[in-house]
Design an enzyme around this catalytic site. Structure first.
Site, PDB file in Angstrom:
ATOM      1  N   ARG A 101      -3.184   4.724  -2.149  1.00 33.92           N
ATOM      2  CA  ARG A 101      -3.040   3.389  -1.557  1.00 33.92           C
ATOM      3  C   ARG A 101      -2.784   2.312  -2.610  1.00 33.92           C
ATOM      4  O   ARG A 101      -1.984   1.397  -2.414  1.00 33.92           O
ATOM      5  CB  ARG A 101      -4.332   3.075  -0.792  1.00 33.92           C
ATOM      6  CG  ARG A 101      -4.517   1.634  -0.348  1.00 33.92           C
ATOM      7  CD  ARG A 101      -5.895   1.498   0.310  1.00 33.92           C
ATOM      8  NE  ARG A 101      -6.318   0.126   0.512  1.00 33.92           N
ATOM      9  CZ  ARG A 101      -6.166  -0.554   1.652  1.00 33.92           C
ATOM     10  NH1 ARG A 101      -5.540   0.000   2.667  1.00 33.92           N
ATOM     11  NH2 ARG A 101      -6.619  -1.777   1.769  1.00 33.92           N
ATOM     12  N   HIS A 139       0.851  -1.184   0.000  1.00 27.88           N
ATOM     13  CA  HIS A 139       0.000   0.000   0.000  1.00 27.88           C
ATOM     14  C   HIS A 139       0.889   1.236   0.000  1.00 27.88           C
ATOM     15  O   HIS A 139       1.707   1.421   0.911  1.00 27.88           O
ATOM     16  CB  HIS A 139      -0.936  -0.006   1.208  1.00 27.88           C
ATOM     17  CG  HIS A 139      -1.984  -1.077   1.125  1.00 27.88           C
ATOM     18  ND1 HIS A 139      -2.395  -1.814   2.202  1.00 27.88           N
ATOM     19  CD2 HIS A 139      -2.683  -1.531   0.046  1.00 27.88           C
ATOM     20  CE1 HIS A 139      -3.335  -2.686   1.799  1.00 27.88           C
ATOM     21  NE2 HIS A 139      -3.517  -2.537   0.501  1.00 27.88           N
ATOM     22  N   GLU A 164       0.940  -4.840  10.950  1.00 25.21           N
ATOM     23  CA  GLU A 164       0.458  -3.463  10.858  1.00 25.21           C
ATOM     24  C   GLU A 164       1.312  -2.691  11.846  1.00 25.21           C
ATOM     25  O   GLU A 164       1.128  -2.806  13.056  1.00 25.21           O
ATOM     26  CB  GLU A 164      -1.023  -3.366  11.244  1.00 25.21           C
ATOM     27  CG  GLU A 164      -1.979  -4.088  10.308  1.00 25.21           C
ATOM     28  CD  GLU A 164      -2.254  -3.327   9.020  1.00 25.21           C
ATOM     29  OE1 GLU A 164      -1.841  -2.154   8.917  1.00 25.21           O
ATOM     30  OE2 GLU A 164      -2.888  -3.907   8.123  1.00 25.21           O
ATOM     31  N   HIS A 196       2.699  -3.750   6.646  1.00 26.15           N
ATOM     32  CA  HIS A 196       1.715  -2.689   6.431  1.00 26.15           C
ATOM     33  C   HIS A 196       1.729  -1.716   7.612  1.00 26.15           C
ATOM     34  O   HIS A 196       2.467  -1.888   8.562  1.00 26.15           O
ATOM     35  CB  HIS A 196       0.309  -3.295   6.296  1.00 26.15           C
ATOM     36  CG  HIS A 196       0.127  -4.097   5.054  1.00 26.15           C
ATOM     37  ND1 HIS A 196      -0.532  -3.622   3.956  1.00 26.15           N
ATOM     38  CD2 HIS A 196       0.534  -5.347   4.729  1.00 26.15           C
ATOM     39  CE1 HIS A 196      -0.532  -4.531   3.008  1.00 26.15           C
ATOM     40  NE2 HIS A 196       0.115  -5.594   3.449  1.00 26.15           N
ATOM     41  N   GLU A 202       1.752   3.829   3.019  1.00 27.06           N
ATOM     42  CA  GLU A 202       2.297   3.317   4.277  1.00 27.06           C
ATOM     43  C   GLU A 202       3.827   3.361   4.224  1.00 27.06           C
ATOM     44  O   GLU A 202       4.498   2.345   4.109  1.00 27.06           O
ATOM     45  CB  GLU A 202       1.754   1.895   4.505  1.00 27.06           C
ATOM     46  CG  GLU A 202       0.227   1.880   4.587  1.00 27.06           C
ATOM     47  CD  GLU A 202      -0.414   0.496   4.412  1.00 27.06           C
ATOM     48  OE1 GLU A 202       0.317  -0.514   4.379  1.00 27.06           O
ATOM     49  OE2 GLU A 202      -1.656   0.438   4.300  1.00 27.06           O
TER      50      GLU A 202
HETATM   51 ZN   LIG Z   1      -1.628  -1.789   4.109  1.00 29.43          ZN
END
Ligand SMILES: [Zn+2]
Ligand SMILES: *[C@@H]1O[C@H](CO)[C@@H](O)[C@H](O)[C@H]1NC(C)=O
Ligand SMILES: *[C@@H]1O[C@H](CO)[C@@H](O)[C@H](O)[C@H]1NC(C)=O
Length: 430
Positions: free
Chosen positions: A246, A188, A390, A316, A191
């Site tokens: 994104r 993405h 994340e 991410h 990020e």
């Molecule tokens: Zn992501």
């Protein structure tokens, strides 16, 4: 005194050198990031309507269909719409707070502190700043050139816009049949902490190889395939045009909107719950599975190496979580005990650095349901350990995580990834 000086320096910079005021042509001036916590189904209904009327950029969760009672909803709202949106929320008594009062100002503050940092020597790469794509690529060539015994750089294909998809292979060359771990960052685009982490990790590996016997053991027994920037086109676009982009950058022949969610495009329960069929949505699954050349290239590489690759990791942000399959359904994976133990070890290794807590568990129950994700695909293709991180934070800065937090974030995450890699050397029998 030193603190005071630093403070003055930053003031000087902010007041007298408004660097990059034209950052992204000022397009985020007056924009805000709000956190909304709906407390009933009625409120959620209203939010759906509101977000439909007032188009917002959803930061968390990734799609409005994933909003539940009590969930944290972080939205980036355009300057012209913030007043209206806040007034509506107030009228409806929906709890909300302001996370970032002015997105443009926050970005400029960060860019200002970036340019005031003292320049390191030309040959020393600065791992504590975010780098544009060209710099990351030069860095990869430099790593390949200066560490020929440990690093091999190659491309696994080309992006939609024709950029090479580079992968670094790390490992001691002497042994032939080795287990391997794959890690990709930057699927993405917005990020940015992802690519920063992949670079940090590579440096850790090559630097500690000499003096750290446990790292040497890892490198002797494993190969690491590291893809610092998965979504190269999107990453480039997030630097040049839209900081909050994104998706990939592929064109759609029926819609003006571009791009596909690189984490919804995999051939596993493709385009079901938690993914969108609409090309303008941030979770658009694409016209067909592996429609994106970036996804296809990685899938092909992993299929080809599936005998050796024992762990798949995708980096991410943001939420501070460590997730494993399934994403697309509420069910327990067959090797749950092994994976759960690995996750537990990773999260406590991470915690040991600075006391930062990560939640961990199946993606579906811990974060939200999503279909066509890379971890589900990796798992279904025989990779027993598939994880999505994340990284920091939990929404204070969100995608605008300041560069001053790169070091801490990467240090702790390195511990977690090392823990997962070390686990691969032992057989798990449960
Ligand atoms: Zn992501
Ligand atoms: C959304 O727009 C529709 C049509 O303009 C309107 O009827 C409705 O009240 C609006 N809802 C909200 C929550 O703003
Ligand atoms: C990386 O270095 C090797 C030599 O060690 C070279 O053969 C290879 O072409 C280099 N990779 C790239 C992408 O230039």
């Amino acid at each position: 005194m030193a603190v005071l000086l630093a403070l003055c320096a930053s003031l000087y910079c902010a007041v007298f050198q408004p660097v990059d005021t034209q950052l992204y042509s000022n397009r985020y001036e007056g924009d805000q990031v709000l956190r909304i916590i709906p407390s009933s189904h009625e409120e959620i209904q209203l939010l759906h309507q509101l977000f439909h009327n007032v188009t917002v950029d959803l930061w968390q969760p990734s799609s409005t269909s994933l909003i539940h009672v009590g969930s944290l909803v972080d939205v980036h709202v355009g300057q012209k719409k913030t007043r209206h949106l806040k007034a509506c929320l107030q009228l409806a008594h929906i709890h909300h707070e302001v996370l970032i009062p002015d997105v443009q100002t926050e970005m400029e503050k960060q860019a200002g502190s970036r340019s005031s940092r003292k320049r390191r020597s030309e040959f020393q790469y600065d791992y504590e700043v975010y780098h544009p794509l060209e710099e990351i690529q030069s860095w990869m060539f430099e790593m390949n050139r200066t560490h020929p015994h440990l690093v091999d750089l190659f491309s696994i294909g080309r992006s939609y816009e024709g950029r090479p998809l580079y992968v670094l292979k790390l490992g001691n060359r002497k042994r032939l049949k080795k287990k391997a771990m794959w890690m990709d960052c930057g699927a993405h685009a917005r990020e940015w902490i992802g690519p920063a982490f992949c670079q940090w990790f590579v440096r850790e590996v090559v630097n500690s190889y000499q003096h750290d016997s446990s790292m040497r053991r890892l490198m002797n027994q494993l190969n690491f395939y590291i893809m610092p920037v998965f979504n190269v086109d999107g990453y480039h676009y997030s630097w040049k045009t839209d900081r909050f982009w994104r998706k990939t950058r592929s064109k759609n022949h029926r819609y003006y909107c571009r791009g596909v969610d690189a984490n919804r495009n995999w051939k596993v329960k493709w385009c079901d719950e938690g993914a969108s069929l609409h090309p303008c949505d941030d979770t658009y699954c694409g016209p067909f599975p592996e429609s994106e050349p970036e996804v296809k290239a990685v899938a092909r590489f992993l299929r080809k190496h599936r005998k050796h690759v024992k762990a798949y990791i995708s980096i991410h942000a943001y939420a501070q979580m460590l997730l494993y399959p399934y994403s697309y359904k509420y069910a327990t994976i067959p090797n749950f005990n092994c994976v759960e133990t690995a996750a537990q070890n990773a999260v406590s290794a991470l915690y040991s650095a600075f006391g930062v807590r990560y939640r961990y568990g199946p993606a579906s129950t811990t974060l939200y349901v999503s279909s066509g994700s890379s971890i589900d695909w990796a798992y279904k293709n025989g990779i027993p350990y598939a994880f999505a991180f994340e990284l920091r934070d939990t929404g204070h800065y969100g995608f605008l995580l300041p560069e001053t937090l790169i070091s801490a974030t990467c240090t702790e995450t390195t511990r977690a990834v090392r823990a997962i890699a070390s686990g691969l050397l032992h057989k798990c029998t449960s």
